[in-house]
Design an enzyme around this catalytic site. Structure first.
Site, short mmCIF file in Angstrom:
data_model
loop_
_atom_site.label_atom_id
_atom_site.label_comp_id
_atom_site.label_asym_id
_atom_site.label_seq_id
_atom_site.Cartn_x
_atom_site.Cartn_y
_atom_site.Cartn_z
CG ASP A 106 -0.30 -0.24 2.55
OD1 ASP A 106 0.93 -0.43 2.60
OD2 ASP A 106 -1.01 -0.22 3.57
CE LYS A 137 3.08 8.38 4.88
NZ LYS A 137 2.69 8.52 6.29
CG PHE A 158 -1.53 8.67 9.50
CD1 PHE A 158 -0.45 7.83 9.74
CD2 PHE A 158 -2.81 8.13 9.50
CE1 PHE A 158 -0.64 6.47 9.98
CE2 PHE A 158 -3.01 6.77 9.74
CZ PHE A 158 -1.93 5.95 9.98
P1 IMP Z 1 7.22 1.40 6.70
O1 IMP Z 1 7.73 0.08 7.17
O2 IMP Z 1 7.54 2.51 7.67
O3 IMP Z 1 7.64 1.75 5.28
O4 IMP Z 1 5.66 1.34 6.76
C1 IMP Z 1 4.96 0.55 5.93
C2 IMP Z 1 3.61 0.24 6.53
O5 IMP Z 1 3.19 1.21 7.50
C3 IMP Z 1 2.57 0.30 5.43
O6 IMP Z 1 2.43 -0.95 4.82
C4 IMP Z 1 1.34 0.76 6.17
O7 IMP Z 1 0.64 -0.35 6.67
C5 IMP Z 1 1.85 1.58 7.32
N1 IMP Z 1 1.77 3.03 7.04
C6 IMP Z 1 2.78 3.87 6.76
N2 IMP Z 1 2.33 5.12 6.55
C7 IMP Z 1 0.98 5.06 6.72
C8 IMP Z 1 -0.06 6.04 6.60
O8 IMP Z 1 0.12 7.24 6.31
N3 IMP Z 1 -1.33 5.57 6.81
C9 IMP Z 1 -1.60 4.26 7.11
N4 IMP Z 1 -0.65 3.33 7.21
C10 IMP Z 1 0.63 3.72 7.02
#
Ligand code: IMP
Length: 183
Positions: A106, A137, A158
C-alpha cells in the site's frame, strides 16, 4: 493524541479521489503488462492488510495471466508511526524460486517493511523481484529501498482509506483521505 474510534471523522479530507486512483492504477497495470510482455510467468504478492484494495484493482486491470499469493505482516500496531518492528503473521502459500515476482504494497513510509519483505523473498531465489506501491512518502525514508512501480508520491501526512487504516478504521473508504495530526 489519538481519538477513540467514535470521534474519528466519518468523511476525512480527500487527498486522492477514487477517479484519480483508478486512472493511476490503470497506468501502473499498463506499465507492468508492457514490462512483463515477454514472460509467461507473473506472480503477484499482496501485502495484507493494507494493500488489499489496490491489489484487487491492479490485478483485475492487468489483462494478462498471473498467479496471486498473500502475505500478512504487521508493522504499525495501532500507532500512526511505524514501530520499526516488522512481524510476519502469515507466510506465502507457495514457493517463489525461479519465478517473476512483484510485491504489491500500500505505502512505503520508512521503508523498513519493504526491506524486510525483499530480504526474506530474495533468500528464496526468485528469477526476478520487483515492488509496486500505491503511495510513497520519500521524506520519511530511513532505508533506501527500490520501488519500481509507484502510484503517487505524497508529503508526510497520515493517510487512510482504499485499504489503509488508522487503528483498523477507514480501510473501506473508497478514496484516500488525510487524518489531521491532532486526531
Ligand atoms: P514502513 O515500514 O515505515 O515503510 O511502513 C509501511 C507500513 O506502514 C505500510 O504498509 C502501512 O501499513 C503503514 N503506514 C505507513 N504510513 C501510513 C499512513 O500514512 N497511513 C496508514 N498506514 C501507514
Amino acid at each position: 493524541m489519538a481519538l477513540p474510534p467514535e470521534q474519528l471523522p466519518a468523511h476525512p479530507t480527500p487527498l486522492l479521489t477514487r477517479e484519480a486512483i483508478a486512472a493511476r492504477v490503470d497506468e501502473l497495470a499498463d506499465q507492468i503488462r508492457a514490462d512483463y510482455a515477454s514472460t509467461g510467468d507473473l506472480h503477484l504478492v499482496c501485502v495484507l492488510k493494507g494493500a488489499f484494495v489496490f491489489f484487487s484493482d491492479l490485478v483485475r486491470r492487468l489483462d494478462r495471466p498471473a498467479t496471486l499469493d498473500f502475505i500478512v505482516v504487521s508493522s504499525y500496531h495501532k500507532a500512526k508511526r511505524s514501530s520499526g518492528e516488522v512481524r510476519l503473521i502469515k507466510d506465502l502459500d507457495t514457493g517463489i524460486e525461479g519465478r517473476d515476482v512483484i510485491i504489491v504494497e500500500d505505502i512505503v513510509d520508512t521503508g523498513l517493511t519493504l526491506t524486510y519483505l525483499l530480504d526474506m523473498m530474495r533468500a528464496r531465489r526468485p528469477k526476478t523481484l520487483r515492488t509496486a506501491c500505491l503511495l510513497s512518502k520519500p521524506s520519511r525514508r530511513e532505508v533506501d529501498v527500490p520501488v519500481e512501480y509507484v502510484g503517487f508520491t505524497i508529503a508526510d501526512r497520515f493517510v487512510i482509506g482504499y485499504g489503509l487504516d488508522y487503528a483498523e478504521a477507514y480501510r473501506n473508504l473508497p478514496y484516500i483521505g488525510v487524518l489531521d495530526s491532532d486526531t
